[in-house]
Design a protein around this motif. Structure first.
Motif, PDB file in Angstrom:
ATOM      1  N   ARG A 183      -5.275   4.699   1.511  1.00  0.00           N
ATOM      2  CA  ARG A 183      -4.449   3.497   1.563  1.00  0.00           C
ATOM      3  C   ARG A 183      -5.315   2.237   1.612  1.00  0.00           C
ATOM      4  O   ARG A 183      -5.021   1.241   0.953  1.00  0.00           O
ATOM      5  CB  ARG A 183      -3.520   3.542   2.774  1.00  0.00           C
ATOM      6  N   SER A 184      -6.383   2.283   2.398  1.00  0.00           N
ATOM      7  CA  SER A 184      -7.250   1.108   2.512  1.00  0.00           C
ATOM      8  C   SER A 184      -7.959   0.812   1.200  1.00  0.00           C
ATOM      9  O   SER A 184      -8.063  -0.344   0.777  1.00  0.00           O
ATOM     10  CB  SER A 184      -8.286   1.315   3.624  1.00  0.00           C
ATOM     11  N   ASP A 239      -5.300   7.511   5.427  1.00  0.00           N
ATOM     12  CA  ASP A 239      -5.667   6.162   5.857  1.00  0.00           C
ATOM     13  C   ASP A 239      -6.762   5.579   4.966  1.00  0.00           C
ATOM     14  O   ASP A 239      -6.721   4.401   4.585  1.00  0.00           O
ATOM     15  CB  ASP A 239      -6.145   6.185   7.315  1.00  0.00           C
ATOM     16  N   VAL A 240      -7.745   6.408   4.638  1.00  0.00           N
ATOM     17  CA  VAL A 240      -8.829   5.945   3.761  1.00  0.00           C
ATOM     18  C   VAL A 240      -8.292   5.613   2.378  1.00  0.00           C
ATOM     19  O   VAL A 240      -8.615   4.569   1.795  1.00  0.00           O
ATOM     20  CB  VAL A 240      -9.934   7.024   3.667  1.00  0.00           C
ATOM     21  N   ALA A 265      -5.666  -0.756  -1.237  1.00  0.00           N
ATOM     22  CA  ALA A 265      -5.381  -2.153  -0.902  1.00  0.00           C
ATOM     23  C   ALA A 265      -6.499  -3.090  -1.344  1.00  0.00           C
ATOM     24  O   ALA A 265      -6.375  -4.308  -1.190  1.00  0.00           O
ATOM     25  CB  ALA A 265      -5.148  -2.299   0.593  1.00  0.00           C
ATOM     26  N   THR A 305       0.838  -1.188   0.000  1.00  0.00           N
ATOM     27  CA  THR A 305       0.000   0.000   0.000  1.00  0.00           C
ATOM     28  C   THR A 305       0.875   1.240   0.000  1.00  0.00           C
ATOM     29  O   THR A 305       1.994   1.224   0.510  1.00  0.00           O
ATOM     30  CB  THR A 305      -0.921   0.019   1.234  1.00  0.00           C
ATOM     31  N   LEU A 350      -9.922  -2.729  -0.399  1.00  0.00           N
ATOM     32  CA  LEU A 350     -11.098  -2.758   0.477  1.00  0.00           C
ATOM     33  C   LEU A 350     -12.192  -1.863  -0.082  1.00  0.00           C
ATOM     34  O   LEU A 350     -11.925  -0.863  -0.765  1.00  0.00           O
ATOM     35  CB  LEU A 350     -10.722  -2.291   1.886  1.00  0.00           C
ATOM     36  N   LYS A 390       1.875   6.447   3.725  1.00  0.00           N
ATOM     37  CA  LYS A 390       0.933   7.448   4.247  1.00  0.00           C
ATOM     38  C   LYS A 390       1.517   8.856   4.208  1.00  0.00           C
ATOM     39  O   LYS A 390       0.853   9.809   3.758  1.00  0.00           O
ATOM     40  CB  LYS A 390       0.543   7.067   5.675  1.00  0.00           C
ATOM     41  N   GLU A 401     -12.436  -1.199   9.177  1.00  0.00           N
ATOM     42  CA  GLU A 401     -11.022  -1.386   9.521  1.00  0.00           C
ATOM     43  C   GLU A 401     -10.474  -0.195  10.306  1.00  0.00           C
ATOM     44  O   GLU A 401      -9.690  -0.360  11.250  1.00  0.00           O
ATOM     45  CB  GLU A 401     -10.187  -1.585   8.255  1.00  0.00           C
ATOM     46  N   LEU A 402     -10.899   1.030   9.938  1.00  0.00           N
ATOM     47  CA  LEU A 402     -10.382   2.233  10.583  1.00  0.00           C
ATOM     48  C   LEU A 402     -11.178   2.611  11.835  1.00  0.00           C
ATOM     49  O   LEU A 402     -10.785   3.547  12.551  1.00  0.00           O
ATOM     50  CB  LEU A 402     -10.385   3.405   9.589  1.00  0.00           C
ATOM     51  N   GLU A 437     -15.762  -1.680   4.168  1.00  0.00           N
ATOM     52  CA  GLU A 437     -14.660  -2.399   4.815  1.00  0.00           C
ATOM     53  C   GLU A 437     -13.615  -1.434   5.349  1.00  0.00           C
ATOM     54  O   GLU A 437     -13.029  -1.657   6.416  1.00  0.00           O
ATOM     55  CB  GLU A 437     -14.023  -3.372   3.820  1.00  0.00           C
ATOM     56  N   THR A 438     -13.395  -0.352   4.621  1.00  0.00           N
ATOM     57  CA  THR A 438     -12.439   0.666   5.079  1.00  0.00           C
ATOM     58  C   THR A 438     -12.919   1.299   6.376  1.00  0.00           C
ATOM     59  O   THR A 438     -12.143   1.475   7.329  1.00  0.00           O
ATOM     60  CB  THR A 438     -12.262   1.746   3.992  1.00  0.00           C
TER      61      THR A 438
END
Length: 334
Positions: A272-273, A269-270, A276, A251, A278, A254, A286-287, A282-283
């Protein structure tokens, strides 16, 4: 004795071996001092356009202070110049004087010392370039395996090594590369022989194939490519096998995302998810944020990056410089 041809040759060989093997100029001067019987050896280099000289000194082995040698006039010197600047090699004579013939051989020693320094500098630059290129390929989840003219592996990038060590699709066999499945291996060996011109196979510049993996992960994309980098010489490279692992991509970094796209930490963060693979739901899970909050971050990312769809965001992230700092998952697991 330095005037003897074999002694001179041994000293020259030592100079090249030391500098091209990563040794220091100081070690070279020690070798010259020992071979000539000099009290000390002084080497000076003034790069072209520079005001100051770089000075290296090899002192006698019996406790003579270097500073005292620098004030001694006695001895012999050789000078030379090239596009890189000026050079001087000076031998400080011991009490009994220098060995016969030292003065005549000194210009030759300086010439080889200068050439060895330039060769070592080129090797250092080449090693640095190879390290940078290898690291960039790894970050992009691309492995490379280099084969000699007989199909033996001569080098692997770290990601390629991790993929082979996993034994999931590709493996080593008797110093060469093989696919784990019979049909895939026959195709791979045909491609390698064609690239190398072995076994009567017609020479092809490039062959593309896929290799299935028993683990159930997505197939490996493989390209076998003929090279022209000394494949017929000892240690040369005759072909390179490029491997793309779709499941190994990392990924984006950041901090680099924040710098490139002016994202907040939460937005990065969003991004990156989603990159990956997601979904937005799901993001958010996960966060540990709500779906509405995740959607608000996504709208802000769209506004800052000038895009409108989530698929465009993923494409943008994967093609950005942030991926050059990503660590492929295959290397994390290795």
């Amino acid at each position: 004795m330095i005037s003897a041809g074999h002694e001179t040759g041994s000293t020259v060989d030592a100079i090249y071996d030391i500098l091209t093997g990563g040794g220091s100029i100081q070690t070279c001067l020690d070798a010259v001092r020992d071979a000539t019987g000099a009290r000390s050896v002084i080497f000076e280099h003034r790069p072209r356009g520079a005001r100051d000289r770089r000075r290296f000194v090899a002192c006698a082995m019996h406790g003579t202070p270097c500073d005292s040698d620098l004030r001694i006039e006695g001895g012999v010197s050789a000078d030379s110049a090239d596009e890189d600047g000026t050079y001087r090699l000076h031998l400080v004579a011991p009490k009994g004087g220098l060995m016969p013939g030292v003065g005549e051989t000194l210009p030759m020693l300086l010439r080889h010392l200068r050439r060895a320094l330039r060769l070592a500098a080129r090797l250092d630059r080449t090693d640095l370039e190879c390290t940078v290129y290898s690291s960039a390929l790894d970050r992009l989840a691309i492995g490379a395996i280099f084969l000699d003219a007989e199909g033996r592996i001569v080098h692997e990038t770290p990601l390629a090594r991790a993929l082979i060590d996993a034994g999931d699709g590709l493996r080593r066999v008797r110093g060469g590369l093989a696919a784990c499945g019979g049909s895939a291996d026959r195709s791979l060996q045909t491609a390698i022989r064609s690239a190398l011109g072995l076994g009567g196979q017609p020479v092809t510049e490039q062959h593309t194939m896929v290799v299935a993996r028993a683990s159930g992960l997505r197939d490996l994309g493989v390209i076998v490519r003929r090279t022209k980098a000394g494949g017929d010489s000892a240690g040369g490279v005759g072909a390179v096998v490029m491997i793309r692992d779709a499941d190994s991509g990392g990924t984006p970094d950041k901090d680099i995302l924040r710098c490139l796209f002016d994202m907040t930490p939460a937005e990065a963060d969003v991004a990156r998810s989603l990159t990956a693979g997601l979904s937005l739901d799901e993001t958010a899970e996960e966060l540990g944020i709500s779906r509405n909050t995740a959607r608000a971050h996504l709208r802000s990312i769209f506004a800052k990056s000038g895009i409108r769809r989530q698929t465009e965001l993923v494409r943008l992230m994967l093609s950005s410089a942030a991926m050059l700092s990503a660590t492929p998952r295959a290397m994390d697991a290795a």
